[in-house]
Scaffold this motif. Structure first.
Motif, short mmCIF file in Angstrom:
data_model
loop_
_atom_site.label_atom_id
_atom_site.label_comp_id
_atom_site.label_asym_id
_atom_site.label_seq_id
_atom_site.Cartn_x
_atom_site.Cartn_y
_atom_site.Cartn_z
N TRP A 178 2.47 1.66 -3.44
CA TRP A 178 1.51 2.11 -4.44
C TRP A 178 1.17 3.59 -4.26
CZ3 TRP A 178 -2.00 -2.68 -3.41
CH2 TRP A 178 -1.49 -3.78 -4.11
N ARG A 179 1.10 3.99 -3.02
CA ARG A 179 0.67 5.37 -2.74
C ARG A 179 1.83 6.37 -2.85
NH1 ARG A 179 -2.86 8.17 1.33
NH2 ARG A 179 -3.05 10.15 0.24
N PHE A 180 3.00 6.00 -2.37
CA PHE A 180 4.09 6.97 -2.27
C PHE A 180 5.33 6.62 -3.11
CE2 PHE A 180 1.79 7.13 1.82
CZ PHE A 180 1.29 8.41 1.73
N LEU A 214 0.83 -1.21 0.00
CA LEU A 214 0.00 0.00 0.00
C LEU A 214 0.86 1.26 0.00
CD1 LEU A 214 -2.79 -0.99 2.58
CD2 LEU A 214 -3.04 -0.73 0.10
N VAL A 230 -2.35 5.42 6.14
CA VAL A 230 -2.11 5.41 4.70
C VAL A 230 -3.28 6.05 3.96
CG1 VAL A 230 -1.88 3.90 2.67
CG2 VAL A 230 -0.56 3.42 4.72
N LEU A 231 -4.49 5.86 4.48
CA LEU A 231 -5.68 6.38 3.80
C LEU A 231 -5.71 7.90 3.76
CD1 LEU A 231 -8.31 3.93 5.35
CD2 LEU A 231 -7.20 3.76 3.10
N GLN A 244 -0.84 12.63 3.57
CA GLN A 244 -0.46 13.25 2.31
C GLN A 244 0.97 12.89 1.90
OE1 GLN A 244 -2.71 14.94 0.41
NE2 GLN A 244 -4.11 14.20 1.99
#
Length: 159
Positions: A111-113, A108, A139-140, A143
């Motif tokens: 994928w996000r950062f 996660l 994570v949700l 920023q």
């Protein structure tokens, strides 16, 4: 049984004179000891009847008692092994779940950062399940990658 026991043992006296007969006597005594508890015959009463009727009765009873003790020990060991296996399986399951949670959180975060710095890898590798869960919640909304690991959010320090 109390009344018949001396007679039964008396009939076995001749049988006990040879080695095969001794095996039969031991088998019968084991049976009698098990049956004695059902018939409310105490172990001491059984021992007295055997020692009074049979030559070497004390030795026979001691041998049988040692065998029972060995059997009880073996049953205890087997039970301990089974409990140890169950605990090991449970710990293995828990460890597998923890590793899966860490792997999922790592995915996660990636994928996000994007690619993760070494300090994040180190944090994930040694984290407790509760800490992993707290970071996953962050994570949700976070920023930045640093915001996931901010002390106020998860109780950790990223330095």
């Amino acid at each position: 049984m109390r009344e018949r026991l001396p007679g039964i043992l008396g009939l076995l006296r001749d049988l006990a004179q040879n080695s095969m007969g001794l095996d039969y006597v031991r088998t019968l005594l084991r049976y009698l000891a098990q049956a004695a508890s059902i018939d409310r015959l105490s172990g001491e009463e059984l021992r007295q009847a055997v020692t009074q009727t049979l030559n070497g009765g004390d030795e026979l009873m001691l041998t049988i008692a040692e065998q029972w003790e060995q059997q009880a020990t073996e049953r205890g060991i087997q039970k301990g092994i089974q409990q140890g296996i169950q605990k090991g399986i449970q710990k293995g399951i828990e460890k597998g779940i923890e590793q899966g949670e860490a792997r999922l959180l790592k995915q996660l975060l990636t994928w996000r950062f994007g690619s993760l710095p070494a300090w994040v890898e180190a944090q994930l590798a040694g984290a407790e399940p509760e800490r992993l869960e707290a970071w996953a919640k962050q994570v949700l909304d976070a920023q930045t990658l640093d915001a996931v690991f901010v002390e106020g959010n998860s109780g950790t320090d990223n330095s």
